[in-house]
Design a protein around this motif. Structure first.
Motif: not given
Length: 282
Positions: A94-95, A100-101, A108-111, A116-117
């Protein structure tokens, strides 16, 4: 929406070998509506499976082995390595997709938590469905869901007692044969007294009403006479609903619940009433 090309989703691509026809995509997407919805449902289910796997980390799975050491067992050691491995893979996979997104969309990337992912990927599900890597994304999420289910619910051969047999004069009880329930046409509900009393799980709502009529005086065993308690996995199999949907409805509809040995069980009465209302609304 206008349909265009053949679907790249895991559901369609995986069905080519058994004669099923690949569906056509929605405009601007590499997925058909069914595969896109299945992808989103899988993402939603992963957050709940992560928590279910967490409950298995103490070695509580039936038949699980604990490593012996000369100094005794280490406090807090996750003895259920299958559950620990799946949880680690969930965060990693998921990370990776969230990275990539975030990179390609300039956000901003999520925690780095599964909750969160998955929420982040759900918000960007349509963008991923149109991406050139949509096929790989659906395949990896589907594999994670399958692995999570195996780790969280590791005893596929078990039978869940669900009440008295509704056949006139039959003294037997009914059980959900979980292994059979996993098959779309399997005889998932079986009687322990008469082999010919067998039903597929899609008849559960009908049977549950009959069971109440068959035992009006409450003569069934105490565990089933007044209320039946089912896990989320049992409910998903009986009502053919994604596990993620079961958890969502349990929260929204405030189903009564009990916790036993680290597992959550829901009131069958509340569950049946909820799905009956959904069916009536069409």
């Amino acid at each position: 929406m206008t349909v265009t090309a053949l679907c790249h989703g895991e559901g369609c691509r995986g069905g080519r070998g058994d004669g099923r026809t690949r569906r056509r995509t929605l405009q601007g997407s590499r997925l058909c509506r069914a595969c896109r919805d299945h992808f989103a449902a899988g993402l939603g289910e992963l957050a709940h499976l992560y928590e279910e796997c967490g409950r298995m980390l103490g070695g509580g799975a039936p038949g699980s082995l604990r490593e012996r050491t000369t100094g005794g067992e280490l406090p807090g050691l996750p003895f259920n390595t299958a559950a620990a491995d799946v949880r680690s893979r969930m965060v990693s996979v998921l990370g990776s997709w969230s990275g990539l997104v975030a990179q390609q969309r300039g956000v901003t990337s999520p925690p780095r938590t599964v909750a969160a992912l998955t929420a982040f990927l759900l918000r960007n599900a349509d963008w991923l469905a149109a991406h050139s890597a949509a096929a790989e994304a659906t395949e990896e999420i589907a594999r994670l869901v399958r692995a999570g289910r195996r780790a969280a619910f590791p005893d596929p051969a078990r039978a869940v007692r669900i009440g008295v047999c509704p056949e006139p004069g039959c003294p037997g009880g009914l059980a959900l044969a979980v292994r059979e329930a996993a098959r779309a046409d399997g005889p998932a509900i079986v009687c322990d007294a008469a082999a010919e009393h067998r039903w597929t799980s899609d008849r559960w709502s009908e049977l549950s009403h009959c069971m109440e009529s068959a035992d009006p005086a409450g003569t069934a065993p105490a565990a089933t006479a007044t209320e039946r308690w089912l896990t989320a996995a049992d409910i998903a199999r009986l009502w053919h609903a994604p596990t993620g949907t079961v958890y969502r409805l349990a929260s929204e509809e405030r189903w009564r619940r009990r916790n036993r040995a680290g597992r959550t069980y829901y009131s069958e009465t509340d569950v049946r009433a909820c799905f009956s209302r959904r069916a009536a609304r069409g």
